[in-house]
Structures are given as C-alpha cells and as structure tokens.
Motif scaffolding. Structure first.
Motif, short mmCIF file in Angstrom:
data_model
loop_
_atom_site.label_atom_id
_atom_site.label_comp_id
_atom_site.label_asym_id
_atom_site.label_seq_id
_atom_site.Cartn_x
_atom_site.Cartn_y
_atom_site.Cartn_z
N ALA A 61 0.83 -1.20 0.00
CA ALA A 61 0.00 0.00 0.00
C ALA A 61 0.87 1.26 0.00
N THR A 62 1.89 1.25 0.83
CA THR A 62 2.79 2.41 0.89
C THR A 62 3.47 2.65 -0.45
N ALA A 63 3.88 1.59 -1.11
CA ALA A 63 4.59 1.72 -2.39
C ALA A 63 3.74 2.37 -3.47
N VAL A 64 2.43 2.17 -3.41
CA VAL A 64 1.56 2.74 -4.46
C VAL A 64 0.73 3.91 -3.96
N GLY A 65 0.91 4.29 -2.70
CA GLY A 65 0.20 5.44 -2.16
C GLY A 65 -1.22 5.15 -1.71
N ALA A 66 -1.53 3.89 -1.46
CA ALA A 66 -2.86 3.54 -0.97
C ALA A 66 -2.92 3.79 0.54
N ARG A 67 -4.11 3.96 1.06
CA ARG A 67 -4.29 4.21 2.49
C ARG A 67 -3.80 3.05 3.33
N ASP A 68 -4.12 1.84 2.90
CA ASP A 68 -3.69 0.64 3.62
C ASP A 68 -3.78 -0.54 2.66
N ALA A 69 -3.41 -1.72 3.15
CA ALA A 69 -3.41 -2.92 2.31
C ALA A 69 -4.81 -3.24 1.81
N ALA A 70 -5.83 -2.98 2.61
CA ALA A 70 -7.20 -3.25 2.18
C ALA A 70 -7.58 -2.38 0.99
N GLY A 71 -7.19 -1.12 1.03
CA GLY A 71 -7.48 -0.22 -0.09
C GLY A 71 -6.80 -0.68 -1.37
N TRP A 72 -5.54 -1.04 -1.25
CA TRP A 72 -4.82 -1.55 -2.42
C TRP A 72 -5.46 -2.84 -2.92
N TYR A 73 -5.76 -3.77 -2.02
CA TYR A 73 -6.32 -5.06 -2.39
C TYR A 73 -7.68 -4.90 -3.09
N ALA A 74 -8.52 -4.03 -2.55
CA ALA A 74 -9.83 -3.81 -3.16
C ALA A 74 -9.68 -3.30 -4.59
N ASP A 75 -8.78 -2.38 -4.78
CA ASP A 75 -8.56 -1.83 -6.13
C ASP A 75 -7.94 -2.85 -7.07
N ALA A 76 -6.94 -3.57 -6.59
CA ALA A 76 -6.21 -4.51 -7.45
C ALA A 76 -7.03 -5.73 -7.83
N THR A 77 -7.99 -6.12 -6.97
CA THR A 77 -8.75 -7.34 -7.22
C THR A 77 -10.22 -7.08 -7.53
N HIS A 78 -10.59 -5.81 -7.63
CA HIS A 78 -11.98 -5.43 -7.90
C HIS A 78 -12.93 -5.99 -6.84
N THR A 79 -12.44 -6.00 -5.62
CA THR A 79 -13.21 -6.44 -4.46
C THR A 79 -13.88 -5.22 -3.84
N ARG A 80 -15.03 -5.41 -3.24
CA ARG A 80 -15.66 -4.28 -2.53
C ARG A 80 -14.73 -3.83 -1.42
N PHE A 81 -14.59 -2.52 -1.28
CA PHE A 81 -13.69 -1.98 -0.27
C PHE A 81 -14.09 -2.44 1.12
N GLU A 82 -15.39 -2.49 1.40
CA GLU A 82 -15.86 -2.90 2.72
C GLU A 82 -15.43 -4.34 3.03
N ASP A 83 -15.49 -5.21 2.02
CA ASP A 83 -15.08 -6.60 2.22
C ASP A 83 -13.58 -6.70 2.45
N ALA A 84 -12.82 -5.94 1.67
CA ALA A 84 -11.36 -5.95 1.84
C ALA A 84 -10.98 -5.41 3.22
N ARG A 85 -11.67 -4.36 3.66
CA ARG A 85 -11.39 -3.78 4.97
C ARG A 85 -11.73 -4.78 6.08
#
Length: 124
Positions: A61-85
């Motif tokens: 997340a830090t490397a790409v400027g995302a708020r946290d790993a959940a934010g990066w994961y949701a974007d990278a995998t097209h997962t709902r942010f709430e589910d990733a969080r």
C-alpha cells in the motif's frame, strides 16, 4: 527463485486450469460429496494464506500510495472496499491473537474451517 507462496499460487492456477473443462455431471454421488468436502478444505487454507499475506502487505500500500493494504487489495482485485477492509481487520486480529497456533491448526485439523473460526476453539 520464486517465493514459495507465489509458487504455490502458480501451481494452484495450473491445476485449476487442468480441470476447467471437467464436468461434475459425470461424477458419482460419493465422488461429488468427496470433492465438495475437499474443495471446502482447500478453500479455507487458501483464505488463511491470503489473509496472512494481506496482514503483512502494508508495504504494498505504501509503495503505491494507498491508504492501507485493504485499499490496495480492493482496487487490485476489484473487491468491494468494505469486504477488503473486513478481511484486513480479521487478518490483523488473527495475526495478533492466534499467530502462535496458526501452524498447528492448519496441519492437524482434517475438517474444513474458514479462517474466521480461529476466533474460537476448534473441535476436530
């Protein structure tokens, strides 16, 4: 050399591609029951592995400027942010509370168990 987790993910992908055209219609009742039990067991182990990687992916997340790993994961995998969080919160809690017993549980229990069951004692 590839990391063992990446090698395992690649191996799973290859095996799943091999059965992509297999039709369960031609399986016996016993084979279908066995397959469903085995797939549930494997699915829970994959979920546990994914959560272990997710809880340790803050640097991604830090490397790409995302708020946290959940934010990066949701974007990278097209997962709902709430589910990733929710997954990240659960993974963090499990890592803090059950990291000492994680290995024993994944190796000794023959029954399928979602990663969330680590929050209560197992009865195998």
């Amino acid at each position: 050399m590839s990391h063992p987790i990446l090698a395992a993910a690649a191996a799973m992908d290859v095996v799943l591609k091999d059965v992509a055209d297999a039709n369960p219609l031609f399986m016996s009742v016993v084979e279908k029951a066995d397959a469903l039990r085995e797939l549930a067991r494997v699915e829970s182990r994959v979920a546990e592995l994914r959560m272990r990687v997710l809880v340790d992916a803050g640097d991604v997340a830090t490397a790409v400027g995302a708020r946290d790993a959940a934010g990066w994961y949701a974007d990278a995998t097209h997962t709902r942010f709430e589910d990733a969080r929710a997954d990240l919160r659960l993974a963090t809690a499990l890592d803090r509370r059950w990291s000492a017993t994680r290995t024993d549980r994944s190796r000794t229990c023959p029954t399928p168990c979602p990663a969330s069951c680590w929050t209560r004692p197992r009865r195998c």
